[in-house]
Design an enzyme around this catalytic site. Sequence first.
Site, mmCIF file in Angstrom:
data_model
loop_
_atom_site.group_PDB
_atom_site.id
_atom_site.type_symbol
_atom_site.label_atom_id
_atom_site.label_comp_id
_atom_site.label_asym_id
_atom_site.label_seq_id
_atom_site.Cartn_x
_atom_site.Cartn_y
_atom_site.Cartn_z
ATOM 1 N N SER A 159 0.841 -1.335 0.011
ATOM 2 C CA SER A 159 0.031 0.159 -0.077
ATOM 3 C C SER A 159 0.826 1.217 -0.232
ATOM 4 C CB SER A 159 -0.852 -0.030 1.002
ATOM 5 O OG SER A 159 -1.940 0.905 1.016
ATOM 6 N N GLU A 189 -9.355 -5.695 -4.375
ATOM 7 C CA GLU A 189 -8.606 -4.522 -3.775
ATOM 8 C C GLU A 189 -9.643 -3.485 -3.351
ATOM 9 O OE1 GLU A 189 -5.632 -3.837 -2.835
ATOM 10 O OE2 GLU A 189 -4.304 -5.022 -4.049
ATOM 11 N N HIS A 197 -8.025 -5.102 -0.137
ATOM 12 C CA HIS A 197 -6.534 -4.519 0.172
ATOM 13 C C HIS A 197 -5.989 -5.085 1.591
ATOM 14 C CE1 HIS A 197 -3.946 -1.368 -0.600
ATOM 15 N NE2 HIS A 197 -4.179 -1.049 0.663
#
Length: 400
Positions: A87, A210, A314
Amino acid sequence: MIVWLHGGGFTTGAGSSYDAHRMATRGGVVVVTVNYRLGALGFLAHDHLPGSGTFGLADQQAALRWVRDESGAFGGDPRNVTLAGESAGGYSVCAQLVSPAAAGLFERAVIQSGPCTGRSDRPFAPSSIPLADARAAGADLATRLGCGPARAQEVVACLRRVPVSRLLNAQGVDQQPVNETDLLPHDPAAALAAGHFHRVPVLLGGNHDEGNGWAAGIIQAGNPVTPRTWPDVAATFFPSPGQAEGIVRAYPVHETDGGPVFGAVIGDADFACPTARTGTLLAAHVPLWRYEFADEHAPPLTPGTPPFPLGAPHAGELPYLFDLGGRPREMTPAQHRLANAMIDYWTRFATAADPGNPDDPNSPPWSRHTVLSLAPDHITPARAGAFSAHHHCAFWNTLG
């Protein structure tokens, strides 16, 4: 050695949250987790504050220099360093790939769910922003804190007197590294397109779903996604002219699938398709391996019941590599096998610059010309074209 940069949108997170003992012992590698300045402390920009806008990235480089100079004392090899992150940590790896000051500080890179070609005009995915925009945001923050307008030197002195808690409460959620600076002269997307980046092998990937976590949070905040509301929701989060209409046509919502459709839009726009573009640019110059984490029953990262199943969202891959917060997540035997296979891939890449091992039945061979789908009991390669088609990348490319 693996140097790990944590995620958290450049505003939250800590290296201490990532217990890497499984990776270290199973893979036989030294893992160094890093803290770096976050939020306004790391990325506020002001023209009378030298280096501002990139303090967080400078911290990461300081950690890499420390690893180079000191890691031999605890069994590390300073000539064999893999810089890895997820990330915001993945976006940070992108920034370090194109930062002249990072030259020679690492020999390989792992980018998880932080594609280098993400765009700052799309929601949910932090990227980098131009210096002028960052300075304008910094001036606005200073004004809200009672530190402007005034002479520049007085603004900086005033900001330094603001209690940290007040500064962080006022900063907002959008914090990004600043390009057009000494440490980051160019936006990573532009630098990659021009071929201007450090020539190191890269392991790159993301997760199949995600965007589902963001979609679930927006729905739980009182924004249901139904056939009736979908055009307005799309226009709210993708306001550029013509975008929302095209999205609604390409991603129709029926009575029962609003959440997953919204999640697919976020995931495809901000992660999957930028990852495919990043892979294309990198593979033209360096060895590249691509993956997609695809465990549709990944252990949840947060308590509570989401409004729809999140699949592989995610950060969903992180419990397979780390014990987050020092606490392992509950996994099935098949998920444990997947975790072991992922650790084997990651650490082989770190030690030998090639994650593949045709002699290991637990981790099938990984070709550089495929996207390896990582799911319990079926680790399988897919063509890059099939990946792009599944995630509607031709559509997103038409939107620019």
